[in-house]
Design a protein around this motif. Structure first.
Motif, PDB file in Angstrom:
ATOM      1  N   HIS A 191      58.670 -45.324 -34.688  1.00  0.00           N
ATOM      2  CA  HIS A 191      57.066 -45.942 -34.097  1.00  0.00           C
ATOM      3  C   HIS A 191      57.054 -47.202 -33.735  1.00  0.00           C
ATOM      4  CE1 HIS A 191      52.842 -45.631 -34.392  1.00  0.00           C
ATOM      5  NE2 HIS A 191      52.688 -46.692 -35.325  1.00  0.00           N
ATOM      6  N   LEU A 192      56.373 -47.424 -32.758  1.00  0.00           N
ATOM      7  CA  LEU A 192      55.997 -48.740 -32.145  1.00  0.00           C
ATOM      8  C   LEU A 192      54.622 -49.019 -32.612  1.00  0.00           C
ATOM      9  CD1 LEU A 192      57.779 -48.985 -28.918  1.00  0.00           C
ATOM     10  CD2 LEU A 192      58.461 -49.743 -31.035  1.00  0.00           C
ATOM     11  N   HIS A 193      54.423 -50.354 -32.912  1.00  0.00           N
ATOM     12  CA  HIS A 193      52.956 -50.638 -33.235  1.00  0.00           C
ATOM     13  C   HIS A 193      52.525 -51.436 -31.997  1.00  0.00           C
ATOM     14  CE1 HIS A 193      53.490 -50.118 -37.489  1.00  0.00           C
ATOM     15  NE2 HIS A 193      54.685 -50.704 -37.393  1.00  0.00           N
ATOM     16  N   ASP A 194      51.337 -51.590 -31.912  1.00  0.00           N
ATOM     17  CA  ASP A 194      50.579 -52.153 -30.783  1.00  0.00           C
ATOM     18  C   ASP A 194      51.051 -53.419 -30.598  1.00  0.00           C
ATOM     19  OD1 ASP A 194      48.942 -49.966 -30.239  1.00  0.00           O
ATOM     20  OD2 ASP A 194      47.207 -50.615 -31.360  1.00  0.00           O
ATOM     21  N   SER A 195      51.376 -54.279 -31.509  1.00  0.00           N
ATOM     22  CA  SER A 195      51.844 -55.479 -31.539  1.00  0.00           C
ATOM     23  C   SER A 195      53.184 -55.635 -30.583  1.00  0.00           C
ATOM     24  CB  SER A 195      52.353 -56.273 -32.665  1.00  0.00           C
ATOM     25  OG  SER A 195      53.200 -55.800 -33.564  1.00  0.00           O
ATOM     26  N   ASP A 196      54.128 -54.536 -30.711  1.00  0.00           N
ATOM     27  CA  ASP A 196      55.358 -54.442 -30.103  1.00  0.00           C
ATOM     28  C   ASP A 196      55.054 -53.995 -28.765  1.00  0.00           C
ATOM     29  OD1 ASP A 196      56.740 -54.591 -32.404  1.00  0.00           O
ATOM     30  OD2 ASP A 196      56.724 -52.572 -32.890  1.00  0.00           O
ATOM     31  N   ILE A 197      54.001 -53.091 -28.587  1.00  0.00           N
ATOM     32  CA  ILE A 197      53.810 -52.773 -27.102  1.00  0.00           C
ATOM     33  C   ILE A 197      53.035 -53.950 -26.341  1.00  0.00           C
ATOM     34  CG2 ILE A 197      52.302 -51.236 -25.679  1.00  0.00           C
ATOM     35  CD1 ILE A 197      52.201 -49.366 -28.174  1.00  0.00           C
ATOM     36  N   GLN A 198      52.270 -54.902 -26.845  1.00  0.00           N
ATOM     37  CA  GLN A 198      51.683 -56.054 -26.324  1.00  0.00           C
ATOM     38  C   GLN A 198      52.898 -57.037 -25.808  1.00  0.00           C
ATOM     39  OE1 GLN A 198      48.867 -57.318 -29.004  1.00  0.00           O
ATOM     40  NE2 GLN A 198      47.442 -55.624 -28.575  1.00  0.00           N
ATOM     41  N   GLN A 199      54.243 -56.825 -26.205  1.00  0.00           N
ATOM     42  CA  GLN A 199      55.202 -57.887 -25.737  1.00  0.00           C
ATOM     43  C   GLN A 199      55.697 -57.431 -24.393  1.00  0.00           C
ATOM     44  OE1 GLN A 199      58.358 -57.556 -28.565  1.00  0.00           O
ATOM     45  NE2 GLN A 199      56.957 -58.271 -30.267  1.00  0.00           N
ATOM     46  N   TYR A 200      55.243 -56.436 -23.773  1.00  0.00           N
ATOM     47  CA  TYR A 200      55.714 -55.989 -22.381  1.00  0.00           C
ATOM     48  C   TYR A 200      54.963 -56.944 -21.533  1.00  0.00           C
ATOM     49  CZ  TYR A 200      56.480 -53.255 -18.168  1.00  0.00           C
ATOM     50  OH  TYR A 200      56.792 -52.643 -16.955  1.00  0.00           O
ATOM     51  N   ARG A 201      55.826 -57.400 -20.547  1.00  0.00           N
ATOM     52  CA  ARG A 201      55.283 -58.590 -19.774  1.00  0.00           C
ATOM     53  C   ARG A 201      55.154 -58.275 -18.439  1.00  0.00           C
ATOM     54  NH1 ARG A 201      60.088 -62.468 -21.210  1.00  0.00           N
ATOM     55  NH2 ARG A 201      61.124 -60.322 -20.711  1.00  0.00           N
ATOM     56  N   GLY A 202      55.470 -56.947 -17.903  1.00  0.00           N
ATOM     57  CA  GLY A 202      55.312 -56.602 -16.663  1.00  0.00           C
ATOM     58  C   GLY A 202      56.378 -56.011 -15.984  1.00  0.00           C
ATOM     59  N   PHE A 203      56.157 -55.346 -14.830  1.00  0.00           N
ATOM     60  CA  PHE A 203      57.281 -54.833 -14.199  1.00  0.00           C
ATOM     61  C   PHE A 203      58.224 -55.711 -13.769  1.00  0.00           C
ATOM     62  CE2 PHE A 203      59.502 -52.651 -10.357  1.00  0.00           C
ATOM     63  CZ  PHE A 203      60.106 -51.642 -11.294  1.00  0.00           C
ATOM     64  N   GLU A 204      57.800 -56.866 -13.070  1.00  0.00           N
ATOM     65  CA  GLU A 204      58.637 -57.728 -12.502  1.00  0.00           C
ATOM     66  C   GLU A 204      59.652 -58.384 -13.585  1.00  0.00           C
ATOM     67  OE1 GLU A 204      55.214 -57.916 -12.473  1.00  0.00           O
ATOM     68  OE2 GLU A 204      55.179 -57.013 -10.211  1.00  0.00           O
ATOM     69  N   GLU A 205      59.197 -58.684 -14.738  1.00  0.00           N
ATOM     70  CA  GLU A 205      59.941 -59.028 -15.959  1.00  0.00           C
ATOM     71  C   GLU A 205      60.701 -58.450 -16.745  1.00  0.00           C
ATOM     72  OE1 GLU A 205      58.427 -62.628 -17.955  1.00  0.00           O
ATOM     73  OE2 GLU A 205      56.665 -62.587 -16.735  1.00  0.00           O
ATOM     74  N   ASP A 206      60.201 -57.244 -16.870  1.00  0.00           N
ATOM     75  CA  ASP A 206      60.640 -56.356 -18.095  1.00  0.00           C
ATOM     76  C   ASP A 206      61.237 -54.996 -17.509  1.00  0.00           C
ATOM     77  OD1 ASP A 206      60.363 -57.889 -20.123  1.00  0.00           O
ATOM     78  OD2 ASP A 206      58.402 -57.260 -20.615  1.00  0.00           O
ATOM     79  N   GLY A 207      60.766 -54.675 -16.129  1.00  0.00           N
ATOM     80  CA  GLY A 207      61.167 -53.437 -15.431  1.00  0.00           C
ATOM     81  C   GLY A 207      60.416 -52.306 -15.654  1.00  0.00           C
TER      82      GLY A 207
END
Length: 111
Positions: free
Chosen positions: A23-39
């Motif tokens: 299970h991922l928490h919302d705080s984990d999901i918010q770490q996504y920086r966008g397609f350009e940086e994280d794919g």
């Protein structure tokens, strides 16, 4: 009619879904920086889910099976492999859609 596999171990292939799952928490999901940086969002979330303790346990079971049957062509680890990916998929489904929904909202606001 019985289960596809006659095993006491819970599996995504049986109706007993009491096994551990990541299970991922919302705080984990918010770490996504966008397609350009994280794919790709899906691949990023799957990698995060694969690092959760329950999915790591499933991965360890799969790797243990692969090591145990090495050189035995008639053997396979499909059960463990499907459980490992089932754990990751179960964990990744909701966060992936949250990221996709957030990305669509951001694009609409920018337009």
């Amino acid at each position: 009619m019985g289960h596809m596999f006659s095993s006491h171990v819970p599996s995504f292939l049986t109706s007993d879904h009491t096994f551990p799952h990541g299970h991922l928490h919302d705080s984990d999901i918010q770490q996504y920086r966008g397609f350009e940086e994280d794919g790709d969002q899906k691949l990023w979330v799957e990698a995060k889910c694969a690092d959760t303790k329950p999915c790591q346990q499933m991965k360890a079971e799969y790797e243990s099976c692969v090591e145990r049957i090495q050189g035995q062509e008639e053997k396979h680890c499909a059960y463990q492999y499907q459980n490992m990916w089932g754990c990751i998929d179960y964990c990744a489904a909701e966060p992936t859609f949250k990221l996709l929904q957030h990305g669509i909202r951001r694009q609409v606001k920018e337009a």
